[in-house]
Design an enzyme around this catalytic site. Structure first.
Site, short mmCIF file in Angstrom:
data_model
loop_
_atom_site.label_atom_id
_atom_site.label_comp_id
_atom_site.label_asym_id
_atom_site.label_seq_id
_atom_site.Cartn_x
_atom_site.Cartn_y
_atom_site.Cartn_z
N HIS A 1 6.29 -17.89 -5.88
CA HIS A 1 5.71 -16.54 -5.95
C HIS A 1 6.59 -15.62 -5.10
O HIS A 1 6.21 -15.19 -4.03
CB HIS A 1 4.28 -16.63 -5.39
CG HIS A 1 3.51 -15.36 -5.49
ND1 HIS A 1 2.43 -15.10 -4.69
CD2 HIS A 1 3.63 -14.28 -6.31
CE1 HIS A 1 1.93 -13.92 -4.99
NE2 HIS A 1 2.64 -13.40 -5.96
N ARG B 1 -0.18 -10.53 6.24
CA ARG B 1 -0.87 -9.58 7.12
C ARG B 1 -1.30 -10.31 8.38
O ARG B 1 -2.14 -11.20 8.33
CB ARG B 1 -2.09 -8.99 6.41
CG ARG B 1 -1.73 -7.96 5.39
CD ARG B 1 -2.97 -7.34 4.74
NE ARG B 1 -2.53 -6.26 3.85
CZ ARG B 1 -2.53 -4.98 4.18
NH1 ARG B 1 -2.95 -4.60 5.36
NH2 ARG B 1 -2.10 -4.07 3.33
N CYS C 1 0.69 -7.02 0.74
CA CYS C 1 1.28 -7.32 2.05
C CYS C 1 2.72 -6.83 2.17
O CYS C 1 3.44 -7.23 3.07
CB CYS C 1 1.22 -8.83 2.32
SG CYS C 1 -0.44 -9.44 2.63
N GLY C 2 3.15 -5.98 1.23
CA GLY C 2 4.48 -5.39 1.34
C GLY C 2 5.53 -6.03 0.46
O GLY C 2 6.72 -5.72 0.58
#
Length: 624
Positions: A249, A419, A273-274
């Protein structure tokens, strides 16, 4: 005797029959005929990837009402039902039999029982409808990485989305050897009202990794229906485990270093989460933002983007932080928006868009106005928190020239991030491949987000950001990753990043733009061009190196005070994390590789030794 397409001839006109007849693969014909008889559509449309066929699907989505035109040319909007806005983890299950090795950590259903249930839903579900048959290539065509796939669906939105997100695959099926394995996806949106699925209580997403087939019914949301995305990941993870490669992923990006050097990085981040913003940094180039196939080729790790498009979360996208995506979302191109707010002029609005919020519009709940509440009395936001956009990579100005290279790209670094408000420093380099996989990748934690159904803000364990998509026992998956670096001439360096660290006041202590600096530092580390400080959990940057990079990359000053806040070692929190992760792995069924516990135990002992010498919180200069 295999089923033959002559048995469904009455549902095909001559042109569509000929498209199928050209595919000389009895296994494909049997698959198609079996499910056509079950679904019982009135007619069948077969896409051969020609411009005319792709346009037919686009037009059908508008005729069916599954999409509506927006003000900008090529832009359309799709709305899912109010209870069909995210991946349904509860009803996404693996179909297993007596030979299955999946443990209770997996959501499973007996294969025979699951087939009876889902086939019961599928029986005659397409009466009065047209079945769309589309072919795709997962990974670049004509490549070591290629996996052909076929999608059956009655949703023009799903077929349209996949035509944007994936490489065309009809030719792959024409050239396929008899008996070659291909992935299969069967979907029906079920009963519709106002062009959205309504029987969501009967929503099912069942995955048969043995026969490499996914069933999805009574749902439209992309994460449940766009089979080639996360659903195909489960099929590919199992196939990869048997063939000795990896399905991850991960994004793939080209990070540009000195003297026009490009170093390719991969990165795994849970949703929100960016991940996409890291992959989409304007000064770098993107190969892919979500799923990668990874192989060892001649002593090097090579990777490809499985997809050819973006199915991205639109919340908070703005011109300052996401300039390239912002331009795409405001330029003429082929883009599908989902579950946003649309004004009567066809303009778009989403949560976090830095424009004035409209006073009225249409969203997934119907007519919308500020303060509108649902049946439970909760205020309905103008767009859903998990609202999305679907667009092709070719719309991006920073698309890497190697995005479609059939040989893949050579990987120099791998990044894991989640996070984390109180433990990990903004960027950390592992000591080596195995240390990185164990203490960073396999120890990844993150707070839950709106991308899945359930509570948000809960810290969850998510190894390699792949926990939701595993289709093999976690012990086997860890073992594959841990040992994948063996035999490589120069294994990629492994890094952990954390964009969400907070200070004692609860405020973030890094800017959203700082990730650009962390990536440049990682690129230099891959080539051994800067030194680093050993802090007992890995290596961190020296202040002077970061100060220079902040000036060069962001044209901003970087204070020693900020550096100390960001990169001080939080010993107590790190020890707590090690204890949490160790306990999680101790409680998991099945055999976890012993190196997991050995390495975590060793790191814990090192931290305790440092704690005795320096205290609970250690500034970088104390270790330099």
């Amino acid at each position: 005797m295999k089923l033959k397409i002559e048995e469904i001839r009455d549902k095909l006109d001559q042109k569509n029959y000929e498209k199928l007849a050209k595919i000389n693969n009895p296994d494909f014909h049997e698959f198609l005929v079996k499910y056509v008889k079950l679904l019982n559509p009135d007619s069948i449309f077969v896409s051969d990837d020609s411009p005319q066929d792709i346009q037919y699907i686009r037009d059908k989505a508008l005729r069916d009402g599954e999409e509506k035109k927006l003000a900008i040319e090529g832009h359309t909007v799709h709305f899912d039902g109010t209870n069909d806005q995210a991946r349904d983890k509860k009803r996404t299950k693996f179909m297993v039999d007596s030979n299955s090795k999946l443990t209770s950590e997996f959501n499973t259903v007996d294969k025979q029982e699951g087939q009876e249930e889902v086939f019961g839903f599928f029986k005659d579900i397409m009466v009065g409808r047209e079945l769309l048959v589309s072919f795709y290539s997962l990974g670049p065509s004509n490549s070591l990485f290629t996996i052909p796939a076929v999608q059956l669906t009655d949703s023009s939105y799903v077929a349209h989305s996949e035509s944007i997100l994936y490489r065309p695959g009809y030719k792959e099926f024409l050239n396929m050897d008899k008996g070659s394995g291909f992935f299969k996806f069967v979907h029906s949106e079920g009963k519709l009202e106002n062009a959205v699925s309504v029987d969501v209580d009967k929503r099912r997403v069942y995955i048969d990794t043995r026969d490499e087939i996914v069933y999805s019914v009574n749902t439209q949301y992309g994460g449940n229906t766009i089979g080639l995305k996360k659903l195909a990941m489960r099929l590919a993870i199992r196939r990869a485990s048997e063939e000795g490669w990896l399905t991850e992923h991960m994004f793939i990006s080209g990070i540009h270093g000195p003297k026009e050097r490009v170093t390719y990085f991969m990165g795994a981040f849970p949703s929100m989460c960016g991940k996409t913003s890291t992959a989409m940094i304007p000064t770098e180039t993107i190969v892919g933002d979500d799923i990668a196939y990874i192989r060892k080729v001649d002593g090097t790790i090579k990777a490809v983007n499985v997809e050819e498009g973006l199915f991205g979360i639109i919340k908070d996208i703005n011109p300052e932080d996401d300039p390239i995506i912002w331009d795409v979302l405001h330029s003429a191109n082929e883009t599908i928006f989902s579950n946003i707010l649309v004004t009567e002029d066809g303009d778009t609005y989403w949560i976090g868009k830095p424009t004035e919020m409209p006073e009225k519009g249409i969203n997934y709940s119907g007519k919308w106005w500020p303060g509108k509440k649902d049946e439970q009395g909760n205020e309905i936001t103008p767009s859903h928190k998990n609202a999305r956009f679907t667009t092709n990579l070719r719309s991006l100005e920073n698309l890497d020239p190697n995005y479609n290279n059939p040989d893949g790209v050579s990987i120099g670094g791998i990044v894991y991030g989640g996070r984390d408000s109180d433990t990990n420093v903004p960027v950390l380099e592992a000591y080596n491949w195995k240390h990185g996989i164990v203490t960073i990748g396999a120890s990844l934690e993150s707070e839950t987000t709106a991308a899945t159904l359930g509570k948000t803000g809960v810290r969850t364990f998510n190894p390699m950001s792949n926990m939701d998509f595993l289709s093999i026992p976690i012990g086997k998956y860890l073992d594959m990753n841990i040992n994948f670096g063996d035999g490589l001439d120069n294994p990629p360096k492994i890094f952990g990043v954390n964009y969400f660290l907070k200070g004692k006041d609860g405020e973030y202590i890094s800017s959203i733009l700082d990730k650009r600096v962390w990536l440049k530092w990682m690129e230099l580390r891959v080539h051994g061009e800067v030194d680093a400080i050993d802090i007992g959990t890995g290596y961190i940057p020296y202040y002077e190196d970061l100060r220079g990079l902040f000036e060069k990359v962001l044209d901003s000053e970087y204070s020693k005070k900020d550096y100390e806040k960001q990169f001080s070692l939080r010993v107590v929190e790190n020890l707590s994390k090690i204890d949490r992760i160790t306990k999680i792995y101790e409680d998991i069924e099945g055999e976890i590789p012993s190196i997991m516990f050995e390495m975590l135990k060793k790191q814990r002992a090192k931290l305790i030794e440092m704690q005795k010498k320096y205290g609970d919180y250690i500034k970088p200069d104390q270790l330099a």
